[in-house]
Write a protein that holds these residues in place. Sequence first.
Motif, PDB file in Angstrom:
ATOM      1  N   GLU A   1      22.445  -5.731 -66.501  1.00 29.02           N
ATOM      2  CA  GLU A   1      21.327  -4.827 -66.192  1.00 29.02           C
ATOM      3  C   GLU A   1      21.246  -3.808 -67.336  1.00 29.02           C
ATOM      4  O   GLU A   1      22.088  -2.921 -67.430  1.00 29.02           O
ATOM      5  CB  GLU A   1      21.580  -4.129 -64.838  1.00 29.02           C
ATOM      6  CG  GLU A   1      20.557  -3.074 -64.474  1.00 29.02           C
ATOM      7  CD  GLU A   1      19.113  -3.570 -64.551  1.00 29.02           C
ATOM      8  OE1 GLU A   1      18.721  -4.331 -63.676  1.00 29.02           O
ATOM      9  OE2 GLU A   1      18.392  -3.182 -65.511  1.00 29.02           O
ATOM     10  N   TYR A   2      20.239  -3.969 -68.212  1.00 27.09           N
ATOM     11  CA  TYR A   2      20.169  -3.110 -69.392  1.00 27.09           C
ATOM     12  C   TYR A   2      19.696  -1.694 -69.063  1.00 27.09           C
ATOM     13  O   TYR A   2      19.829  -0.795 -69.875  1.00 27.09           O
ATOM     14  CB  TYR A   2      19.271  -3.753 -70.458  1.00 27.09           C
ATOM     15  CG  TYR A   2      19.890  -5.000 -71.048  1.00 27.09           C
ATOM     16  CD1 TYR A   2      20.864  -4.901 -72.041  1.00 27.09           C
ATOM     17  CD2 TYR A   2      19.527  -6.270 -70.599  1.00 27.09           C
ATOM     18  CE1 TYR A   2      21.452  -6.029 -72.577  1.00 27.09           C
ATOM     19  CE2 TYR A   2      20.108  -7.420 -71.122  1.00 27.09           C
ATOM     20  CZ  TYR A   2      21.074  -7.288 -72.109  1.00 27.09           C
ATOM     21  OH  TYR A   2      21.665  -8.406 -72.625  1.00 27.09           O
ATOM     22  N   ASP A   3      19.128  -1.514 -67.872  1.00 22.08           N
ATOM     23  CA  ASP A   3      18.714  -0.182 -67.418  1.00 22.08           C
ATOM     24  C   ASP A   3      19.889   0.457 -66.689  1.00 22.08           C
ATOM     25  O   ASP A   3      20.225   0.077 -65.567  1.00 22.08           O
ATOM     26  CB  ASP A   3      17.494  -0.339 -66.496  1.00 22.08           C
ATOM     27  CG  ASP A   3      16.956   1.004 -66.019  1.00 22.08           C
ATOM     28  OD1 ASP A   3      17.742   1.987 -65.949  1.00 22.08           O
ATOM     29  OD2 ASP A   3      15.755   1.072 -65.707  1.00 22.08           O
TER      30      ASP A   3
ATOM     31  N   THR B   1      26.456  -3.012 -67.348  1.00 21.79           N
ATOM     32  CA  THR B   1      25.325  -2.381 -68.040  1.00 21.79           C
ATOM     33  C   THR B   1      25.764  -1.877 -69.414  1.00 21.79           C
ATOM     34  O   THR B   1      26.855  -1.307 -69.559  1.00 21.79           O
ATOM     35  CB  THR B   1      24.687  -1.250 -67.197  1.00 21.79           C
ATOM     36  OG1 THR B   1      23.562  -0.712 -67.909  1.00 21.79           O
ATOM     37  CG2 THR B   1      25.668  -0.118 -66.882  1.00 21.79           C
TER      38      THR B   1
ATOM     39  N   ARG C   1      20.373   3.286 -65.292  1.00 17.75           N
ATOM     40  CA  ARG C   1      20.080   3.956 -64.021  1.00 17.75           C
ATOM     41  C   ARG C   1      19.979   2.951 -62.876  1.00 17.75           C
ATOM     42  O   ARG C   1      20.535   3.151 -61.796  1.00 17.75           O
ATOM     43  CB  ARG C   1      18.789   4.769 -64.138  1.00 17.75           C
ATOM     44  CG  ARG C   1      18.483   5.497 -62.851  1.00 17.75           C
ATOM     45  CD  ARG C   1      17.326   6.469 -62.994  1.00 17.75           C
ATOM     46  NE  ARG C   1      17.160   7.159 -61.718  1.00 17.75           N
ATOM     47  CZ  ARG C   1      16.762   8.403 -61.597  1.00 17.75           C
ATOM     48  NH1 ARG C   1      16.460   9.122 -62.646  1.00 17.75           N
ATOM     49  NH2 ARG C   1      16.644   8.948 -60.404  1.00 17.75           N
ATOM     50  N   LYS C   2      19.274   1.841 -63.148  1.00 16.03           N
ATOM     51  CA  LYS C   2      19.154   0.786 -62.119  1.00 16.03           C
ATOM     52  C   LYS C   2      20.526   0.238 -61.758  1.00 16.03           C
ATOM     53  O   LYS C   2      20.819  -0.033 -60.590  1.00 16.03           O
ATOM     54  CB  LYS C   2      18.266  -0.354 -62.630  1.00 16.03           C
ATOM     55  CG  LYS C   2      16.802  -0.165 -62.301  1.00 16.03           C
ATOM     56  CD  LYS C   2      16.040  -1.480 -62.530  1.00 16.03           C
ATOM     57  CE  LYS C   2      14.542  -1.193 -62.621  1.00 16.03           C
ATOM     58  NZ  LYS C   2      13.881  -2.098 -63.568  1.00 16.03           N
TER      59      LYS C   2
END
Length: 325
Positions: free
Chosen positions: A225-227, A207, A229-230
């Motif tokens: 995964e650019y989010d 990320t 938190r995810k």
Amino acid sequence: LNIHLMNTFFNVSDLGNLTQALAEVREVKNNRFGFQPLGKNKTLLMIFFNNSLRTRLSTQKAAMNLGMNVIVLDVNAGAWKLETERGVIMDGDKSEHLLEAIPVMASYCDLIGIRSFAGLVEREFDYAETIVNQFVAYSGRPIFAMETATVHPLQAFADLITIEEHKKSERPKVVLTWAPHCRALPQAVPNSFAEWMNAADVDFVITHPKGYELDPKFAGNIKVEYDQRKAFEGADFIYAKNWSCPGVTRPSDYGKILCNDPAWTVDQEHMSWTNNAYFMHCLPVRRGLIVTDDVIESPQSLVIPEAANREISAEVVIKRILEGL
Ligand code: AN0
Ligand code: CP
């Protein structure tokens, strides 16, 4: 006899079978002084073009465990300044050319470790490993990376050992997260970490903010995964690191700082999104930028055992090279 002989150490593939290498790690860790005949009257030369605390101490310790003699050269502290490019008139501050210095240095040792960071100016110069490849070509000695322009395999190997020693499930979720920093840093650590995690049996996620995409040569086809938190959800290991723009999507941004958003700093709230994850960082780390004091000081922080495993990764690598001499 089932030994994978090694002449250079830059990539995970240089180690051969990873499961076998990890078995050798346990053997060495249980008996770190057990291989001294291998190193007797052999000399390691460690060449530093850049600063170091861990690499310098752990690699020297590993070589001493193996009964070797060790010479450390800090190029910037007393050696002649070295010209690295061919075809220049050397009328500046550089007194000696790398093309003489390499065979001279090689004549005093049996193997060579090199630290030579990315210049972060010309992507092609760095990603071609222009400096270190000259050592490979002209030294006639086995060469291993102590962080080159694009890789830091002794770190990634120690990171894998640390994950193996602490994992609570067969296939843990490991997250490499970019974090903010005040200076432009190389991509060697995340490159090697990604390469090694792709080779290991882990659920690997990366990320980072847009623009920080790592070279596919190391990251493979791992989806980013650019989010953040995810990415952190369900993680067993959080591996934080800053790196400057690798210039994959926009070559003109190579080596630049594209983001300094403090929302990416790993704090307790970030860690609360995980599966009670361990925190990892290669060190040196700037507190307050990469990670907060409470996270790095928490019982979940592995930064000290991770650094201690650098002695083991270096000992296995040097042992393998000695076995091939
Ligand atoms: C270096 C880097 O990020 O590559 C070395 C890390 C092992 N870090 C700094 O220069 C602060
Ligand atoms: N992690 C690491 O390589 O640290 P040094 O830069 O202090 O050697």
